[in-house]
Design an enzyme around this catalytic site. Structure first.
Site, mmCIF file in Angstrom:
data_model
loop_
_atom_site.group_PDB
_atom_site.id
_atom_site.type_symbol
_atom_site.label_atom_id
_atom_site.label_comp_id
_atom_site.label_asym_id
_atom_site.label_seq_id
_atom_site.Cartn_x
_atom_site.Cartn_y
_atom_site.Cartn_z
ATOM 1 C CB THR A 1 0.467 5.864 -1.362
ATOM 2 O OG1 THR A 1 1.572 5.491 -0.515
ATOM 3 C CG2 THR A 1 -0.778 5.124 -0.911
ATOM 4 C CB ALA B 1 -0.935 -0.003 1.210
ATOM 5 C CE1 TYR B 2 5.670 5.376 2.883
ATOM 6 C CE2 TYR B 2 7.062 4.201 1.310
ATOM 7 C CZ TYR B 2 6.838 5.288 2.133
ATOM 8 O OH TYR B 2 7.773 6.292 2.200
ATOM 9 N N GLY B 3 3.977 1.533 -1.123
ATOM 10 C CA GLY B 3 4.610 1.656 -2.430
ATOM 11 C C GLY B 3 3.659 2.171 -3.490
#
Length: 348
Positions: free
Chosen positions: A236, A232-234
């Site tokens: 975004t 999810a971080y990647g």
């Protein structure tokens, strides 16, 4: 005052002499307004002609035409007014310190009022009354608008706005195991928060005669490479690059010349965010090899950021601390010479 085709023409002698040429150019339906202005500028040589539905005005253009070609304006004179989101710790705090060391004025913010108060007090002890701070949750539009109002109240305008606030919810696990709360936290902060901040920063800077520069900080995943265990971080962070390019295109379409959106890449920084993911052999290897303290990264980034307004450049820029060449050099040194082993975390 003469009129034609629903447009008013100023009584400038230059326009009276060239009215037929102007009429011919402005009646070409296949030309965009920008192209028409360029043709008119070239036709007249010494004047830029701006056509609107109300009137046609003439402004001196030798500098304007040169600026359009070179992508430069009059240099901004320091000290600069800086706003940094997510700046009470980590790279945001280090950037604030470095700007203050350079003599600039800085506004910091965080979701925690307590952390803001502590950070402001610490920075004031070191740099005096050149720092301000306020609570701001970047995922709330109202908070971001209040941040703008707070900055304008204390500094009148902002030259450089750095979007640093981000989150990985301190969660490193496969997406299938991620909680709703963690996913919402990451996406709201890194994507919605960035959009809200960019919107308000642009709206503010468009009202400033001196314009301004917005820097969006990227992160792991921004280059399109996979980010297992923090997908999810990647995702975004990949969107950061796309958003920046889209905003650059929108400003260009609107013929805005004094507001620019840039990308800023700090690389791997030894923050709490990064170190919380040092749980696998591979992660520990790359953290030891590639990561640098926030202070080291800020010492490199800040002079490069300040150089942009100082030069008058209005071209979008991607400032990178950890380039591909630097990364490969460090990896080679580690593999060949054993450099940086166990530098930050013990490798098994």
């Amino acid at each position: 005052m003469a009129t034609w085709s629903g447009f008013n023409v100023s009584s400038s002698p230059l326009l009276r002499l060239r009215s037929s040429s102007v009429s011919n150019v402005t009646k070409l339906p296949f030309l965009s307004p920008i192209c028409r202005r360029r043709l008119l500028a070239e036709r007249f040589g010494l004047a830029t002609v701006v056509v609107t539905r109300q009137n046609l005005t003439v402004t001196p253009s030798s500098a304007a035409v040169e600026a359009r070609i070179s992508g430069k304006r009059e240099p901004m004179t320091p000290p600069y007014n800086i706003l940094i989101t997510g700046s009470t710790k980590g790279i945001g705090y280090a950037l604030a310190r470095e700007f203050l060391k350079a003599g600039d004025n800085v506004v910091i913010c965080s979701r925690s009022a307590e952390r803001v108060e502590t950070a402001v007090q610490s920075l004031k002890e070191e740099f005096g009354e050149h720092v301000w701070g306020t609570k701001c949750d970047v995922t709330e539009g109202k908070d971001v608008r209040e941040l703008v109002a707070y900055s304008q109240k204390n500094l009148k305008y902002i030259d450089i706005w750095i979007n640093n606030a981000g989150s990985n919810a301190y969660s490193f696990k496969p997406l299938a195991e991620a909680s709703d709360e963690d996913l919402i936290e990451v996406v709201k902060t890194n994507t919605l928060g960035l959009m809200l901040c960019c919107r308000e920063a642009m709206n503010m800077m468009l009202t400033q005669s001196r314009g301004g520069h917005i820097f969006n900080i990227d992160g792991a995943g921004s280059d399109g490479r996979p980010t297992p265990r923090f997908a999810a971080y990647g995702a975004t962070k990949r969107s950061v690059v796309h958003l920046t390019k889209s905003l650059q295109a929108e400003l260009q379409m609107q013929d805005v010349k004094n507001v620019v959106v840039h990308n800023l890449s700090p690389g791997m920084v030894t923050t709490d965010l990064l170190m919380s993911g040092a749980t696998t052999k591979q992660a520990k290897f790359f953290i030891n090899v590639l990561a640098e303290p926030a202070e080291v990264v800020a010492e490199y980034l800040v002079p490069n950021i300040r150089a942009i307004p100082a030069s008058g450049s209005m071209k979008p820029t991607y400032i990178r601390f950890l380039t591909g060449i630097k990364a490969y050099t460090k990896i080679f040194s580690r593999v060949a010479l054993g450099a940086r082993k166990n530098r930050y975390v013990t490798e098994e």
